[in-house]
Design an enzyme around this catalytic site. Sequence first.
Site, PDB file in Angstrom:
ATOM      1  N   TYR A  33      12.599   0.751  11.405  1.00 45.95           N
ATOM      2  CA  TYR A  33      13.404   1.769  10.892  1.00 45.95           C
ATOM      3  C   TYR A  33      13.187   2.191   9.064  1.00 45.95           C
ATOM      4  O   TYR A  33      11.010   2.741   9.327  1.00 45.95           O
ATOM      5  CB  TYR A  33      14.484   0.874  10.194  1.00 45.95           C
ATOM      6  CG  TYR A  33      14.212  -0.106   8.919  1.00 45.95           C
ATOM      7  CD1 TYR A  33      12.990  -0.886   9.362  1.00 45.95           C
ATOM      8  CD2 TYR A  33      14.464   0.077   7.263  1.00 45.95           C
ATOM      9  CE1 TYR A  33      12.802  -2.322   8.451  1.00 45.95           C
ATOM     10  CE2 TYR A  33      14.053  -0.783   6.376  1.00 45.95           C
ATOM     11  CZ  TYR A  33      13.304  -1.632   6.528  1.00 45.95           C
ATOM     12  OH  TYR A  33      12.506  -2.418   5.470  1.00 45.95           O
ATOM     13  N   LYS A 150       6.905  -0.525  10.415  1.00 49.95           N
ATOM     14  CA  LYS A 150       7.828  -1.021   9.313  1.00 49.95           C
ATOM     15  C   LYS A 150       9.223  -1.622   9.981  1.00 49.95           C
ATOM     16  O   LYS A 150       9.814  -0.668  11.330  1.00 49.95           O
ATOM     17  CB  LYS A 150       8.701   0.411   9.061  1.00 49.95           C
ATOM     18  CG  LYS A 150       9.909  -0.359   7.913  1.00 49.95           C
ATOM     19  CD  LYS A 150       9.801   1.397   6.638  1.00 49.95           C
ATOM     20  CE  LYS A 150      11.336   0.934   6.302  1.00 49.95           C
ATOM     21  NZ  LYS A 150      10.702  -0.243   4.861  1.00 49.95           N
ATOM     22  N   GLU A 182       2.926  -8.108  -1.463  1.00 46.79           N
ATOM     23  CA  GLU A 182       4.288  -7.620  -1.863  1.00 46.79           C
ATOM     24  C   GLU A 182       4.965  -8.520  -2.121  1.00 46.79           C
ATOM     25  O   GLU A 182       5.424  -9.496  -1.677  1.00 46.79           O
ATOM     26  CB  GLU A 182       4.423  -6.200  -0.514  1.00 46.79           C
ATOM     27  CG  GLU A 182       4.761  -7.237   0.495  1.00 46.79           C
ATOM     28  CD  GLU A 182       4.835  -5.864   1.773  1.00 46.79           C
ATOM     29  OE1 GLU A 182       4.674  -4.342   1.193  1.00 46.79           O
ATOM     30  OE2 GLU A 182       4.884  -5.957   2.704  1.00 46.79           O
TER      31      GLU A 182
HETATM   32  N1  PLP Z   1       6.505  -3.559   1.265  1.00 51.70           N
HETATM   33  C1  PLP Z   1       7.878  -3.583   1.972  1.00 51.70           C
HETATM   34  C2  PLP Z   1       8.009  -5.171   2.347  1.00 51.70           C
HETATM   35  C3  PLP Z   1       8.963  -3.023   2.334  1.00 51.70           C
HETATM   36  O1  PLP Z   1      10.174  -3.227   2.750  1.00 51.70           O
HETATM   37  C4  PLP Z   1       9.586  -1.434   1.659  1.00 51.70           C
HETATM   38  C5  PLP Z   1      10.355  -1.193   2.040  1.00 51.70           C
HETATM   39  O2  PLP Z   1      11.595  -0.927   2.067  1.00 51.70           O
HETATM   40  C6  PLP Z   1       8.075  -1.483   0.867  1.00 51.70           C
HETATM   41  C7  PLP Z   1       7.366  -2.431   0.240  1.00 51.70           C
HETATM   42  C8  PLP Z   1       8.247   0.190  -0.236  1.00 51.70           C
HETATM   43  O3  PLP Z   1       8.373   1.253   0.790  1.00 51.70           O
HETATM   44  P1  PLP Z   1       8.015   2.455   0.171  1.00 51.70           P
HETATM   45  O4  PLP Z   1       8.251   2.886  -1.018  1.00 51.70           O
HETATM   46  O5  PLP Z   1       8.501   3.121   2.007  1.00 51.70           O
HETATM   47  O6  PLP Z   1      10.307   2.364   0.041  1.00 51.70           O
END
Ligand code: PLP
Length: 286
Positions: A33, A150, A182
């Site tokens: 996604y 993702k 994270e």
């Molecule tokens: N880390 C995780 C686990 C996430 O699910 C997301 C966003 O959904 C992010 C980091 C941040 O990514 P982005 O800046 O591309 O939204």
Amino acid sequence: MTRTVYVNGDYLPEGDAKISIFDRGFLMADGVYEVTSVLGGKLIDFEGHAVRLKRSLDELEMAEPCSKEELLEIHRKLVALNEIEEGLVYLQVTRGSDGDRDFVFPSADTKPTIVLFTQNKPGLADSPAAKKGAKIISIEDIRWGRRDIKTVQLLYPSMGKMMAKKAGADDAWMIEDGHVTEGTSNNAYFVKDGVIVTRPLSNDILHGITRKAVLRMAEEAQMKIEERLFTIEEAKEADEAFTTSASAFVMPVVEIDGVALGDGTPGPIAKRLREIYLEESMNAAI
Ligand code: PLP
């Protein structure tokens, strides 16, 4: 107003949209996604999201449902049809279904499923939560080992978010082998003595689109950045901390495991980066 969603080529009222019960996204979380934010009716960093989607699909040997140009057109049409000024566009692609359940992937000519919908979020940029800052708890990271892809396997991040809520906090940062990976849906940073510290890219974290943009902007603003592993203890002793994501931009963190950072209010670097990010990305929005 009924929301219009996109499913496999059709724009439909949300109540009429249907996916097979054999879809591998539903049965096996075999899907990926993207979430793209919308400010002023325009898409923020569409290119970054389209490139990461392609990478996620390639890593899982999943077919691309359409070209990047078609994807942009679908995003724009949904934003227009649903009159979104501030909000999000959610996109999901799964390996589809060949009408049964099997651990073996269906044949390569099986059509992927593609679904998009919008979420209306007035006040997304001027968020009260960002003015207050987020409270974080730390939890063990027990997700799978390919967090750079993702995928829609979001059960543990969702449980982590609930653990945070139950503890009276807003979110959780995850820890593996003693180091912060994270947040449940964002990348994590702390600031000590003017240096921004964040974990380097690897298979252990999602390669955030907002992370990339914010680090570039921090560098352009002559801020010091260290990409290295860090512990939750270091973060608790920081002057300030923050997270980045497409849906919350730069979000200040004011407390970790009950320990207030600095004076317990959003720090100057997080606030400045949020301003720079919002300004620059709105100027570049398409
Ligand atoms: N880390 C995780 C686990 C996430 O699910 C997301 C966003 O959904 C992010 C980091 C941040 O990514 P982005 O800046 O591309 O939204």
